[in-house]
Design a protein around this motif. Structure first.
Motif, PDB file in Angstrom:
ATOM      1  N   ILE A   1       5.499  -1.355   2.215  1.00  0.00           N
ATOM      2  CA  ILE A   1       6.322  -0.146   2.297  1.00  0.00           C
ATOM      3  C   ILE A   1       7.781  -0.530   2.483  1.00  0.00           C
ATOM      4  O   ILE A   1       8.676   0.023   1.836  1.00  0.00           O
ATOM      5  CB  ILE A   1       5.829   0.773   3.439  1.00  0.00           C
ATOM      6  CG1 ILE A   1       4.416   1.288   3.126  1.00  0.00           C
ATOM      7  CG2 ILE A   1       6.798   1.933   3.666  1.00  0.00           C
ATOM      8  CD1 ILE A   1       3.715   1.916   4.311  1.00  0.00           C
ATOM      9  N   LEU A   2       8.041  -1.507   3.347  1.00  0.00           N
ATOM     10  CA  LEU A   2       9.398  -1.965   3.605  1.00  0.00           C
ATOM     11  C   LEU A   2      10.071  -2.512   2.342  1.00  0.00           C
ATOM     12  O   LEU A   2      11.225  -2.205   2.057  1.00  0.00           O
ATOM     13  CB  LEU A   2       9.385  -3.032   4.703  1.00  0.00           C
ATOM     14  CG  LEU A   2      10.711  -3.695   5.033  1.00  0.00           C
ATOM     15  CD1 LEU A   2      11.694  -2.673   5.595  1.00  0.00           C
ATOM     16  CD2 LEU A   2      10.500  -4.826   6.016  1.00  0.00           C
ATOM     17  N   ARG A   3       9.324  -3.290   1.572  1.00  0.00           N
ATOM     18  CA  ARG A   3       9.863  -3.858   0.327  1.00  0.00           C
ATOM     19  C   ARG A   3       9.937  -2.806  -0.794  1.00  0.00           C
ATOM     20  O   ARG A   3      10.453  -3.084  -1.857  1.00  0.00           O
ATOM     21  CB  ARG A   3       8.974  -5.013  -0.157  1.00  0.00           C
ATOM     22  CG  ARG A   3       9.027  -6.258   0.674  1.00  0.00           C
ATOM     23  CD  ARG A   3       8.267  -7.398  -0.007  1.00  0.00           C
ATOM     24  NE  ARG A   3       6.912  -7.032  -0.413  1.00  0.00           N
ATOM     25  CZ  ARG A   3       5.818  -7.205   0.333  1.00  0.00           C
ATOM     26  NH1 ARG A   3       5.915  -7.753   1.528  1.00  0.00           N
ATOM     27  NH2 ARG A   3       4.634  -6.853  -0.119  1.00  0.00           N
ATOM     28  N   GLU A   4       9.396  -1.638  -0.509  1.00  0.00           N
ATOM     29  CA  GLU A   4       9.308  -0.545  -1.487  1.00  0.00           C
ATOM     30  C   GLU A   4       8.403  -0.907  -2.655  1.00  0.00           C
ATOM     31  O   GLU A   4       8.548  -0.385  -3.763  1.00  0.00           O
ATOM     32  CB  GLU A   4      10.696  -0.090  -1.951  1.00  0.00           C
ATOM     33  CG  GLU A   4      11.519   0.480  -0.812  1.00  0.00           C
ATOM     34  CD  GLU A   4      12.879   1.010  -1.252  1.00  0.00           C
ATOM     35  OE1 GLU A   4      13.141   1.122  -2.472  1.00  0.00           O
ATOM     36  OE2 GLU A   4      13.681   1.319  -0.352  1.00  0.00           O
ATOM     37  N   ASP A   5       7.435  -1.799  -2.394  1.00  0.00           N
ATOM     38  CA  ASP A   5       6.387  -2.068  -3.376  1.00  0.00           C
ATOM     39  C   ASP A   5       5.451  -0.866  -3.469  1.00  0.00           C
ATOM     40  O   ASP A   5       4.823  -0.646  -4.503  1.00  0.00           O
ATOM     41  CB  ASP A   5       5.556  -3.295  -2.976  1.00  0.00           C
ATOM     42  CG  ASP A   5       6.354  -4.591  -3.022  1.00  0.00           C
ATOM     43  OD1 ASP A   5       7.418  -4.610  -3.668  1.00  0.00           O
ATOM     44  OD2 ASP A   5       5.904  -5.577  -2.400  1.00  0.00           O
ATOM     45  N   VAL A   6       5.358  -0.139  -2.365  1.00  0.00           N
ATOM     46  CA  VAL A   6       4.536   1.067  -2.284  1.00  0.00           C
ATOM     47  C   VAL A   6       5.425   2.186  -1.770  1.00  0.00           C
ATOM     48  O   VAL A   6       6.139   2.021  -0.789  1.00  0.00           O
ATOM     49  CB  VAL A   6       3.345   0.871  -1.308  1.00  0.00           C
ATOM     50  CG1 VAL A   6       2.573   2.155  -1.121  1.00  0.00           C
ATOM     51  CG2 VAL A   6       2.452  -0.269  -1.763  1.00  0.00           C
ATOM     52  N   ASN A   7       5.381   3.331  -2.455  1.00  0.00           N
ATOM     53  CA  ASN A   7       6.087   4.521  -1.986  1.00  0.00           C
ATOM     54  C   ASN A   7       5.039   5.397  -1.307  1.00  0.00           C
ATOM     55  O   ASN A   7       4.235   6.050  -1.993  1.00  0.00           O
ATOM     56  CB  ASN A   7       6.749   5.252  -3.161  1.00  0.00           C
ATOM     57  CG  ASN A   7       7.566   6.446  -2.709  1.00  0.00           C
ATOM     58  OD1 ASN A   7       7.160   7.205  -1.830  1.00  0.00           O
ATOM     59  ND2 ASN A   7       8.711   6.626  -3.324  1.00  0.00           N
ATOM     60  N   LEU A   8       5.021   5.363   0.006  1.00  0.00           N
ATOM     61  CA  LEU A   8       3.977   6.055   0.764  1.00  0.00           C
ATOM     62  C   LEU A   8       3.991   7.559   0.506  1.00  0.00           C
ATOM     63  O   LEU A   8       2.938   8.187   0.390  1.00  0.00           O
ATOM     64  CB  LEU A   8       4.127   5.758   2.255  1.00  0.00           C
ATOM     65  CG  LEU A   8       2.963   6.149   3.142  1.00  0.00           C
ATOM     66  CD1 LEU A   8       1.673   5.466   2.713  1.00  0.00           C
ATOM     67  CD2 LEU A   8       3.282   5.827   4.598  1.00  0.00           C
ATOM     68  N   ARG A   9       5.172   8.150   0.375  1.00  0.00           N
ATOM     69  CA  ARG A   9       5.269   9.583   0.113  1.00  0.00           C
ATOM     70  C   ARG A   9       4.619   9.930  -1.222  1.00  0.00           C
ATOM     71  O   ARG A   9       3.815  10.846  -1.309  1.00  0.00           O
ATOM     72  CB  ARG A   9       6.735  10.028   0.121  1.00  0.00           C
ATOM     73  CG  ARG A   9       6.921  11.541  -0.069  1.00  0.00           C
ATOM     74  CD  ARG A   9       8.378  11.906  -0.296  1.00  0.00           C
ATOM     75  NE  ARG A   9       8.959  11.257  -1.460  1.00  0.00           N
ATOM     76  CZ  ARG A   9       8.729  11.623  -2.733  1.00  0.00           C
ATOM     77  NH1 ARG A   9       7.924  12.616  -3.003  1.00  0.00           N
ATOM     78  NH2 ARG A   9       9.300  10.975  -3.721  1.00  0.00           N
ATOM     79  N   GLU A  10       4.937   9.153  -2.273  1.00  0.00           N
ATOM     80  CA  GLU A  10       4.352   9.421  -3.588  1.00  0.00           C
ATOM     81  C   GLU A  10       2.845   9.195  -3.581  1.00  0.00           C
ATOM     82  O   GLU A  10       2.096   9.967  -4.182  1.00  0.00           O
ATOM     83  CB  GLU A  10       5.013   8.551  -4.656  1.00  0.00           C
ATOM     84  CG  GLU A  10       6.420   8.975  -4.992  1.00  0.00           C
ATOM     85  CD  GLU A  10       7.066   8.075  -6.042  1.00  0.00           C
ATOM     86  OE1 GLU A  10       6.405   7.129  -6.537  1.00  0.00           O
ATOM     87  OE2 GLU A  10       8.252   8.324  -6.355  1.00  0.00           O
ATOM     88  N   LEU A  11       2.415   8.146  -2.912  1.00  0.00           N
ATOM     89  CA  LEU A  11       0.981   7.872  -2.826  1.00  0.00           C
ATOM     90  C   LEU A  11       0.259   9.020  -2.116  1.00  0.00           C
ATOM     91  O   LEU A  11      -0.806   9.464  -2.559  1.00  0.00           O
ATOM     92  CB  LEU A  11       0.739   6.542  -2.118  1.00  0.00           C
ATOM     93  CG  LEU A  11      -0.717   6.086  -2.010  1.00  0.00           C
ATOM     94  CD1 LEU A  11      -1.354   5.965  -3.391  1.00  0.00           C
ATOM     95  CD2 LEU A  11      -0.780   4.754  -1.262  1.00  0.00           C
ATOM     96  N   ALA A  12       0.851   9.516  -1.042  1.00  0.00           N
ATOM     97  CA  ALA A  12       0.255  10.644  -0.318  1.00  0.00           C
ATOM     98  C   ALA A  12       0.187  11.887  -1.205  1.00  0.00           C
ATOM     99  O   ALA A  12      -0.805  12.627  -1.173  1.00  0.00           O
ATOM    100  CB  ALA A  12       1.045  10.937   0.957  1.00  0.00           C
TER     101      ALA A  12
END
Length: 89
Positions: A62-73
């Motif tokens: 999440i920190l590296r922005e490899d995953v966008n938690l908001r979009e995934l949610a």
């Protein structure tokens, strides 16, 4: 009843109960002007508490922005909503 009215009525009930137990606390709430800042800090604390359940690897992604938690949610919500509409949940 719209959501804003529900929130106001819930807060009114909270304040009424508080005021009946402790007039001084209700007086303080009425006089204090920093509620938006405190609410922002409490909101951030609660969000941070949710992150506590994630692994260090998840947090790093999440920190590296490899995953966008908001979009995934958002995608997960759409999947759940779709399953519910189709009687799968």
């Amino acid at each position: 009843m719209n959501r804003r009215v529900e929130i106001i009525e819930g807060l009114r009930a909270f304040l009424t109960g508080l005021g009946s137990r402790s007039r001084s606390e209700l007086d303080f709430i009425a006089a204090y002007e920093g509620w938006p800042d405190l609410a922002a800090r409490e909101f951030e604390r609660r969000v941070m508490a949710m992150l506590a359940g994630l692994s260090a690897e998840d947090l790093a992604a999440i920190l590296r922005e490899d995953v966008n938690l908001r979009e995934l949610a958002e995608h997960v919500l759409a999947e759940i909503d779709g399953a519910q509409r189709h009687g799968q949940a």
